[in-house]
Design a protein around this motif. Structure first.
Motif, PDB file in Angstrom:
ATOM      1  N   VAL A   9       0.829  -1.210   0.000  1.00 12.05           N
ATOM      2  CA  VAL A   9       0.000   0.000   0.000  1.00 12.05           C
ATOM      3  C   VAL A   9       0.858   1.253   0.000  1.00 12.05           C
ATOM      4  CG1 VAL A   9      -1.903  -1.157   1.202  1.00 12.05           C
ATOM      5  CG2 VAL A   9      -0.207   0.133   2.520  1.00 12.05           C
ATOM      6  N   VAL A  10       0.225   2.338  -0.411  1.00 12.24           N
ATOM      7  CA  VAL A  10       0.830   3.663  -0.335  1.00 12.24           C
ATOM      8  C   VAL A  10      -0.113   4.517   0.506  1.00 12.24           C
ATOM      9  CG1 VAL A  10       1.507   5.722  -1.630  1.00 12.24           C
ATOM     10  CG2 VAL A  10       1.971   3.442  -2.565  1.00 12.24           C
ATOM     11  N   LEU A  11       0.443   5.218   1.486  1.00 10.90           N
ATOM     12  CA  LEU A  11      -0.330   6.134   2.324  1.00 10.90           C
ATOM     13  C   LEU A  11       0.117   7.542   1.977  1.00 10.90           C
ATOM     14  CD1 LEU A  11       0.159   4.371   5.800  1.00 10.90           C
ATOM     15  CD2 LEU A  11      -1.498   3.817   4.008  1.00 10.90           C
ATOM     16  N   ARG A  12      -0.836   8.376   1.593  1.00 13.94           N
ATOM     17  CA  ARG A  12      -0.489   9.757   1.285  1.00 13.94           C
ATOM     18  C   ARG A  12      -1.526  10.673   1.922  1.00 13.94           C
ATOM     19  NH1 ARG A  12      -4.338  11.421  -1.738  1.00 13.94           N
ATOM     20  NH2 ARG A  12      -5.087  10.379  -3.582  1.00 13.94           N
ATOM     21  N   PRO A  13      -1.131  11.905   2.210  1.00 16.79           N
ATOM     22  CA  PRO A  13      -2.095  12.822   2.820  1.00 16.79           C
ATOM     23  C   PRO A  13      -3.378  12.898   1.984  1.00 16.79           C
ATOM     24  CG  PRO A  13       0.094  13.770   2.892  1.00 16.79           C
ATOM     25  CD  PRO A  13       0.188  12.528   2.037  1.00 16.79           C
ATOM     26  N   SER A  14      -4.506  12.802   2.664  1.00 13.89           N
ATOM     27  CA  SER A  14      -5.797  12.872   1.985  1.00 13.89           C
ATOM     28  C   SER A  14      -6.045  14.287   1.482  1.00 13.89           C
ATOM     29  CB  SER A  14      -6.925  12.466   2.941  1.00 13.89           C
ATOM     30  OG  SER A  14      -6.742  11.140   3.383  1.00 13.89           O
ATOM     31  N   VAL A  15      -6.658  14.380   0.316  1.00 10.01           N
ATOM     32  CA  VAL A  15      -6.980  15.666  -0.293  1.00 10.01           C
ATOM     33  C   VAL A  15      -8.459  15.676  -0.673  1.00 10.01           C
ATOM     34  CG1 VAL A  15      -4.628  16.089  -1.144  1.00 10.01           C
ATOM     35  CG2 VAL A  15      -6.265  14.856  -2.585  1.00 10.01           C
ATOM     36  N   THR A  16      -8.958  16.864  -0.958  1.00  9.34           N
ATOM     37  CA  THR A  16     -10.375  17.047  -1.277  1.00  9.34           C
ATOM     38  C   THR A  16     -10.829  16.124  -2.403  1.00  9.34           C
ATOM     39  OG1 THR A  16     -10.200  19.333  -0.554  1.00  9.34           O
ATOM     40  CG2 THR A  16     -12.105  18.774  -1.893  1.00  9.34           C
ATOM     41  N   GLU A  17      -9.974  15.889  -3.386  1.00 10.36           N
ATOM     42  CA  GLU A  17     -10.347  15.034  -4.514  1.00 10.36           C
ATOM     43  C   GLU A  17     -10.599  13.585  -4.098  1.00 10.36           C
ATOM     44  OE1 GLU A  17      -8.621  18.686  -5.788  1.00 10.36           O
ATOM     45  OE2 GLU A  17      -7.684  17.153  -4.544  1.00 10.36           O
ATOM     46  N   ASP A  18     -10.105  13.185  -2.919  1.00 12.57           N
ATOM     47  CA  ASP A  18     -10.314  11.822  -2.416  1.00 12.57           C
ATOM     48  C   ASP A  18     -11.687  11.633  -1.785  1.00 12.57           C
ATOM     49  OD1 ASP A  18      -7.637  11.386  -3.080  1.00 12.57           O
ATOM     50  OD2 ASP A  18      -6.933  11.637  -1.016  1.00 12.57           O
ATOM     51  N   VAL A  19     -12.350  12.740  -1.432  1.00 12.28           N
ATOM     52  CA  VAL A  19     -13.578  12.670  -0.633  1.00 12.28           C
ATOM     53  C   VAL A  19     -14.657  11.783  -1.257  1.00 12.28           C
ATOM     54  CG1 VAL A  19     -15.499  14.035   0.291  1.00 12.28           C
ATOM     55  CG2 VAL A  19     -13.125  14.787   0.643  1.00 12.28           C
ATOM     56  N   PRO A  20     -15.002  11.908  -2.543  1.00 10.44           N
ATOM     57  CA  PRO A  20     -16.067  11.035  -3.082  1.00 10.44           C
ATOM     58  C   PRO A  20     -15.751   9.535  -2.945  1.00 10.44           C
ATOM     59  CG  PRO A  20     -15.685  12.869  -4.567  1.00 10.44           C
ATOM     60  CD  PRO A  20     -14.575  12.903  -3.536  1.00 10.44           C
ATOM     61  N   ALA A  21     -14.524   9.147  -3.239  1.00  9.44           N
ATOM     62  CA  ALA A  21     -14.155   7.728  -3.125  1.00  9.44           C
ATOM     63  C   ALA A  21     -14.184   7.271  -1.669  1.00  9.44           C
ATOM     64  CB  ALA A  21     -12.783   7.481  -3.737  1.00  9.44           C
ATOM     65  N   LEU A  22     -13.683   8.098  -0.766  1.00  4.28           N
ATOM     66  CA  LEU A  22     -13.686   7.731   0.658  1.00  4.28           C
ATOM     67  C   LEU A  22     -15.109   7.667   1.206  1.00  4.28           C
ATOM     68  CD1 LEU A  22     -10.611   9.829   1.840  1.00  4.28           C
ATOM     69  CD2 LEU A  22     -10.719   7.334   1.486  1.00  4.28           C
ATOM     70  N   ALA A  23     -15.954   8.605   0.792  1.00  2.00           N
ATOM     71  CA  ALA A  23     -17.354   8.583   1.229  1.00  2.00           C
ATOM     72  C   ALA A  23     -18.067   7.339   0.703  1.00  2.00           C
ATOM     73  CB  ALA A  23     -18.065   9.853   0.779  1.00  2.00           C
ATOM     74  N   ALA A  24     -17.761   6.927  -0.519  1.00  2.00           N
ATOM     75  CA  ALA A  24     -18.372   5.713  -1.075  1.00  2.00           C
ATOM     76  C   ALA A  24     -17.968   4.485  -0.262  1.00  2.00           C
ATOM     77  CB  ALA A  24     -17.974   5.551  -2.544  1.00  2.00           C
ATOM     78  N   ILE A  25     -16.717   4.436   0.176  1.00  2.00           N
ATOM     79  CA  ILE A  25     -16.273   3.314   1.020  1.00  2.00           C
ATOM     80  C   ILE A  25     -16.983   3.368   2.363  1.00  2.00           C
ATOM     81  CG2 ILE A  25     -14.291   2.307   2.234  1.00  2.00           C
ATOM     82  CD1 ILE A  25     -12.572   3.354  -0.178  1.00  2.00           C
ATOM     83  N   ARG A  26     -17.082   4.570   2.948  1.00  2.00           N
ATOM     84  CA  ARG A  26     -17.786   4.719   4.230  1.00  2.00           C
ATOM     85  C   ARG A  26     -19.251   4.331   4.121  1.00  2.00           C
ATOM     86  NH1 ARG A  26     -16.384   9.041   7.810  1.00  2.00           N
ATOM     87  NH2 ARG A  26     -18.414   8.578   8.733  1.00  2.00           N
ATOM     88  N   ALA A  27     -19.830   4.428   2.917  1.00  2.00           N
ATOM     89  CA  ALA A  27     -21.247   4.113   2.716  1.00  2.00           C
ATOM     90  C   ALA A  27     -21.523   2.617   2.619  1.00  2.00           C
ATOM     91  CB  ALA A  27     -21.765   4.813   1.458  1.00  2.00           C
TER      92      ALA A  27
END
Length: 170
Positions: A9-27
């Motif tokens: 895996v790669v861990l990088r600081p989260s940015v605004t552009e990540d929000v839709p994908a992260l919200a979909a996972i949270r859903a």
């Protein structure tokens, strides 16, 4: 913070552009069962990115966002430690990617940031998460009774786990 590279895996600081994908996972039902869901998950994820006390890192595997890992700290010199939280896309479960993400961040927090102790607090009945954290070296400290309110409105126990720098496994 710099980009962190694990075995897979790669861990990088989260940015605004990540929000839709992260919200979909949270859903996803599996993640919502463990992470409280807000009415507006995108706004909730975005607000987390702006929390000064929390450092959010997007987890990527094979160029795809598969989750988020975050950390926070207690900086009082007499109690200094860092805590970790993580959520992962259920499609990525069972492949060691969560373990890799936790181990990668733990290594960074211990060796680069100088924390001697890390904590994590999964639901006491989340045996899959507990096993993941044990693989990194976390050990159970004790049950925190009625620690968090679940999506169903009832209180659930949490398991406090910690990891000392000397216990981190590779």
């Amino acid at each position: 913070m710099t980009v962190l590279h694990g075995a897979s895996v790669v861990l990088r600081p989260s940015v605004t552009e990540d929000v839709p994908a992260l919200a979909a996972i949270r859903a996803t039902p599996e993640v919502q069962a463990r992470w409280k869901g807000a009415d507006d998950l995108e706004a909730d994820v975005a607000a987390g990115l702006e929390d000064d006390g929390c450092h959010c890192l997007t987890i990527r595997h094979q160029q795809r966002i598969i989750g988020m890992i975050q950390w926070y700290s207690e900086e009082d010199p007499d109690y200094r430690h860092a805590g970790i939280d993580i959520f992962l896309d259920p499609a990525a479960h069972g492949r060691g990617l969560g373990t890799d993400a936790v181990r990668t961040l733990a290594h960074h927090l211990i060796h680069e940031c100088g924390y001697h102790r890390l904590i994590i607090d999964p639901a006491a009945d989340n045996t899959v998460a507990i096993r993941c954290y044990e693989k990194v070296g976390f050990r159970p400290v004790g049950i925190m009774r009625q620690y968090e309110r679940g999506p169903d409105g009832t209180w659930h126990d949490g398991l406090l786990m910690d990891l000392l720098a000397s216990e981190l496994t590779r």
